[in-house]
Design an enzyme around this catalytic site. Sequence first.
Site, PDB file in Angstrom:
ATOM      1  N   PHE A 176      30.622  93.210  53.870  1.00  0.00           N
ATOM      2  CA  PHE A 176      29.298  93.747  53.547  1.00  0.00           C
ATOM      3  C   PHE A 176      29.405  95.235  53.224  1.00  0.00           C
ATOM      4  CE2 PHE A 176      25.089  95.447  54.604  1.00  0.00           C
ATOM      5  CZ  PHE A 176      24.255  94.544  53.966  1.00  0.00           C
ATOM      6  N   HIS A 394      16.107  95.950  63.053  1.00  0.00           N
ATOM      7  CA  HIS A 394      16.577  94.560  63.164  1.00  0.00           C
ATOM      8  C   HIS A 394      15.972  93.851  64.372  1.00  0.00           C
ATOM      9  CE1 HIS A 394      19.123  95.251  59.782  1.00  0.00           C
ATOM     10  NE2 HIS A 394      19.772  96.223  60.398  1.00  0.00           N
TER      11      HIS A 394
END
Length: 426
Positions: A176, A394
Amino acid sequence: QAGRIKIVDGIVRVYQPSEEAADGDDAEFELELGQPDFQTFVHDFKSMLAFSVHGPVKSFCYRRLRYLELRYQMHELLNETKELAAQRGVPHRDFYNVRKVDTHIHAASSMNEKHMLRFIKRKMRRSPDEEVCIADGRPMSLQEVFESLDVTAHDLSVDILDMHADRNTFHRFDKFNLKYNPIGQSRLREIFLKSDNHIKGRYYAEVLKEVISDLEESKYQMAEMRLSVYGKSAEEWNQLATWAVDNNLCSSNVRWLIQVPRLFNLYCERGIVASFEELLSNIFMPLFEATLNPEKHPNIHRFLTQVAGFDSVDDESKPEATLSKHLVQPPQWINTRNPPYAYYLFYMHANITALNNLRLRRGMNVFTLRPHCGESGPVQHLAAAYLLADNISHGLLLRKVPALQYLYYLAQIGVAMSPLSNNSLF
């Protein structure tokens, strides 16, 4: 009076001369800036963990959360049409011209792939002979860099640029992060997406100014972009602030959030820092100095007026030591093992608290602590953030711990969700 600053056991202290001291006497006193105590934090942290797994507490919190969810659904059923009618009755406001703020956007990924592709092609077409980096002791032009990669401006496409997260990044935090490298090349990331390179971050500033210009043109879109301070050197802040000020990266549509990667173990292995306290000193001492003496650090002082807060970032799923009151203090943390998440967060919180109280005394803006938390890894991170953070990014793992989820609701600690990013990773 400006005063003197010193870092003691990982927390910056401010000392001012005593007005009652005799002439020639250097007596001074410490300003009370509300720094928390580590042992008290560890005690409260352990208590949080204990009752978050307590059976009756879990049952009660689960039922309360369920009740709140059903109550909201009932509200929707009864009032949806009324709210829609009220919304349509507001003149000159719809989805497109109501103000929208993106609170979680990394500056290096604030532009889309097509925008980045156009920018790179434009630079290759207009400035092919400009020296952009040093390789093997000799300067390289932009054209030479792309020739070494066997790529021409004509060949470049969004697919070749490959900066979009896909299925290959699922559960792969390393892959990522590699998506920040154009064509998978770290050298291109250094040239186009770094502020401390051979061209002093000029390309990075230019593409960010284009993004900021688009936001200003749309009028109703705002962004809180993230820049990194690593703590490897005390000069990082001055370099970053000078880059931002010299390139006029200031806009009413943009604020900056500073993210601090939890990479002490790497810096210690490479001999960049000798202790965890040195890392903390590199991050926070320049901020206290700029607060006490803004005229001596004009760029940092000006840049801080555009900074909204701090973030702590890294892969939360990495194994870590257990937080306990027996852990050594930052000056003694000299091994290559990374401190636990909660240890990082406590010392960031303690220094930000002291800095905010000092800046409030001087009529300056203050900062929030909004770490990445609960994205993966142990749920203990959420307990630490509940005690220390203003809000979190998150928080996916809250769904597994009803006691903490209910506490976050009661304390109204905000959770900034990132569905697209999370679906690409977890």
